[in-house]
Write a protein that holds these residues in place. Structure first.
Motif, mmCIF file in Angstrom:
data_model
loop_
_atom_site.group_PDB
_atom_site.id
_atom_site.type_symbol
_atom_site.label_atom_id
_atom_site.label_comp_id
_atom_site.label_asym_id
_atom_site.label_seq_id
_atom_site.Cartn_x
_atom_site.Cartn_y
_atom_site.Cartn_z
ATOM 1 N N LYS A 35 7.972 7.779 11.603
ATOM 2 C CA LYS A 35 8.681 6.712 12.315
ATOM 3 C C LYS A 35 7.745 5.553 12.632
ATOM 4 O O LYS A 35 8.099 4.377 12.458
ATOM 5 C CB LYS A 35 9.287 7.260 13.607
ATOM 6 C CG LYS A 35 10.059 6.226 14.409
ATOM 7 C CD LYS A 35 10.649 6.837 15.670
ATOM 8 C CE LYS A 35 11.394 5.786 16.489
ATOM 9 N NZ LYS A 35 11.962 6.368 17.738
ATOM 10 N N SER A 36 6.536 5.866 13.080
ATOM 11 C CA SER A 36 5.582 4.823 13.440
ATOM 12 C C SER A 36 5.132 4.033 12.215
ATOM 13 O O SER A 36 5.061 2.800 12.250
ATOM 14 C CB SER A 36 4.364 5.441 14.133
ATOM 15 O OG SER A 36 3.429 4.442 14.473
ATOM 16 N N ILE A 37 4.841 4.734 11.123
ATOM 17 C CA ILE A 37 4.407 4.050 9.901
ATOM 18 C C ILE A 37 5.515 3.143 9.378
ATOM 19 O O ILE A 37 5.275 1.991 9.003
ATOM 20 C CB ILE A 37 3.997 5.074 8.826
ATOM 21 C CG1 ILE A 37 2.704 5.787 9.245
ATOM 22 C CG2 ILE A 37 3.799 4.388 7.475
ATOM 23 C CD1 ILE A 37 2.271 6.883 8.291
ATOM 24 N N THR A 38 6.746 3.663 9.379
ATOM 25 C CA THR A 38 7.882 2.863 8.904
ATOM 26 C C THR A 38 8.072 1.624 9.765
ATOM 27 O O THR A 38 8.249 0.511 9.256
ATOM 28 C CB THR A 38 9.169 3.706 8.913
ATOM 29 O OG1 THR A 38 8.993 4.855 8.086
ATOM 30 C CG2 THR A 38 10.341 2.890 8.395
ATOM 31 N N SER A 39 8.034 1.810 11.095
ATOM 32 C CA SER A 39 8.207 0.675 12.009
ATOM 33 C C SER A 39 7.091 -0.344 11.841
ATOM 34 O O SER A 39 7.328 -1.556 11.853
ATOM 35 C CB SER A 39 8.240 1.175 13.458
ATOM 36 O OG SER A 39 9.337 2.027 13.680
ATOM 37 N N ALA A 40 5.867 0.151 11.673
ATOM 38 C CA ALA A 40 4.719 -0.745 11.533
ATOM 39 C C ALA A 40 4.823 -1.587 10.267
ATOM 40 O O ALA A 40 4.567 -2.798 10.281
ATOM 41 C CB ALA A 40 3.423 0.068 11.521
ATOM 42 N N ILE A 41 5.211 -0.949 9.160
ATOM 43 C CA ILE A 41 5.333 -1.678 7.893
ATOM 44 C C ILE A 41 6.460 -2.707 7.974
ATOM 45 O O ILE A 41 6.312 -3.849 7.528
ATOM 46 C CB ILE A 41 5.572 -0.693 6.737
ATOM 47 C CG1 ILE A 41 4.313 0.153 6.512
ATOM 48 C CG2 ILE A 41 5.945 -1.435 5.462
ATOM 49 C CD1 ILE A 41 4.476 1.233 5.464
ATOM 50 N N GLU A 42 7.592 -2.312 8.573
ATOM 51 C CA GLU A 42 8.713 -3.249 8.715
ATOM 52 C C GLU A 42 8.336 -4.419 9.620
ATOM 53 O O GLU A 42 8.682 -5.571 9.345
ATOM 54 C CB GLU A 42 9.931 -2.516 9.274
ATOM 55 C CG GLU A 42 10.560 -1.538 8.294
ATOM 56 C CD GLU A 42 11.717 -0.772 8.905
ATOM 57 O OE1 GLU A 42 11.873 -0.824 10.146
ATOM 58 O OE2 GLU A 42 12.465 -0.125 8.147
ATOM 59 N N ARG A 43 7.618 -4.117 10.712
ATOM 60 C CA ARG A 43 7.221 -5.178 11.635
ATOM 61 C C ARG A 43 6.241 -6.136 10.966
ATOM 62 O O ARG A 43 6.330 -7.354 11.129
ATOM 63 C CB ARG A 43 6.602 -4.556 12.886
ATOM 64 C CG ARG A 43 6.382 -5.555 14.020
ATOM 65 C CD ARG A 43 5.913 -4.850 15.283
ATOM 66 N NE ARG A 43 6.969 -4.039 15.865
ATOM 67 C CZ ARG A 43 6.953 -2.712 15.901
ATOM 68 N NH1 ARG A 43 5.945 -2.039 15.380
ATOM 69 N NH2 ARG A 43 7.944 -2.051 16.458
ATOM 70 N N ARG A 44 5.307 -5.596 10.184
ATOM 71 C CA ARG A 44 4.356 -6.455 9.481
ATOM 72 C C ARG A 44 5.074 -7.339 8.456
ATOM 73 O O ARG A 44 4.741 -8.520 8.294
ATOM 74 C CB ARG A 44 3.290 -5.599 8.797
ATOM 75 C CG ARG A 44 2.285 -6.390 7.951
ATOM 76 C CD ARG A 44 1.567 -7.456 8.757
ATOM 77 N NE ARG A 44 0.769 -6.910 9.818
ATOM 78 C CZ ARG A 44 -0.500 -6.520 9.676
ATOM 79 N NH1 ARG A 44 -1.089 -6.621 8.500
ATOM 80 N NH2 ARG A 44 -1.167 -6.061 10.708
#
Length: 242
Positions: A134-143
């Motif tokens: 979840k964190s990796i997905t959110s981080a990539i989407e936010r970037r």
């Protein structure tokens, strides 16, 4: 200083083309092992590199660009924010996505880390396969969102520069042409109204031209306001002015 450790789980050359290059910055070896194990359980194809202190961080950043950098907030005499600053100052790591690891009582630290450029944070006690994905997905989407916003701002700046060149180049000449044209149209209209045989369509077309010329003058006035405005003007705001 410890020996550099890189784990790639014996990936094939085809898998290596899509591997996630991860740097784990944590002074606790057990926590680094735990993160590496969870990455493996999550089914991620990763190349895992470790750093235990800021000196090792500087060395690891010279090896290769990373996709994800997990930063523990507690790094001996230093903090994760110190490591984040080093990461952000490294030219080859501009595309690296930092994620801060904090304890359950350090939400203020997490907020500050996000404010300074971290794409996400994970509470260490909650670290699991699900929370990691979840964190990796959110981080990539936010970037990706930040990148899109940066591109939009660059486009707005370029658009504003085009307007500036237009107004300083042909703007004055166009204003003079419009002034003379409108003056001539008004003179023709005045003369035409005194002629009983004048074509009504001619008067209508002259009035239409006059209104269009006035609208163009107003538009150029708005462009001058945009160019002279010290604040950033959005595309939507510009359209509303037009």
């Amino acid at each position: 200083m410890s020996q550099i450790q890189v784990y790639d789980y014996a990936m094939t050359s085809e898998e290596n083309s899509s591997v996630l290059r991860i740097l784990s910055i944590d002074d606790d070896q057990l926590d680094r092992m735990r993160l590496r194990s969870i990455c493996r359980k999550a089914g991620l194809s990763v190349e895992f590199t470790e750093a235990a202190d800021l000196d090792e961080v500087r060395d690891r950043l010279k090896i290769q660009p990373y996709d994800l950098v997990f930063i523990d907030h507690h790094l001996g005499m230093h903090t994760g924010l110190d490591a984040l600053r080093i990461l952000q100052s490294h030219e080859e790591q501009l595309n690296a996505i930092p994620i801060m690891l904090t304890s359950a009582v350090e939400y203020k630290v997490a907020v500050e880390a996000m404010r300074r450029g971290c794409a996400d944070y994970i509470v260490k006690d909650d670290l699991s396969v699900d929370s990691l994905i979840k964190s990796i997905t959110s981080a990539i989407e936010r970037r990706a969102l930040y990148s899109a916003l940066a591109d939009a701002r660059a486009s707005e700046a370029e658009l504003k520069d085009i307007f500036k060149r237009f107004m300083s180049g042909c703007g004055p000449e166009m204003r003079e042409v419009l002034r003379r044209s409108m003056s001539s149209v008004r003179a023709v209209k005045t003369q035409a109204r005194s002629d009983e045989n004048v074509d009504v369509t001619l008067l209508s077309n002259l009035s239409l031209f006059e209104r269009s010329a006035k609208d163009l003058v107003v538009f150029m006035d708005d462009l001058e306001t945009v160019v002279g405005d010290s604040r950033r003007v959005t595309v939507n705001e510009l359209r509303s002015r037009i």
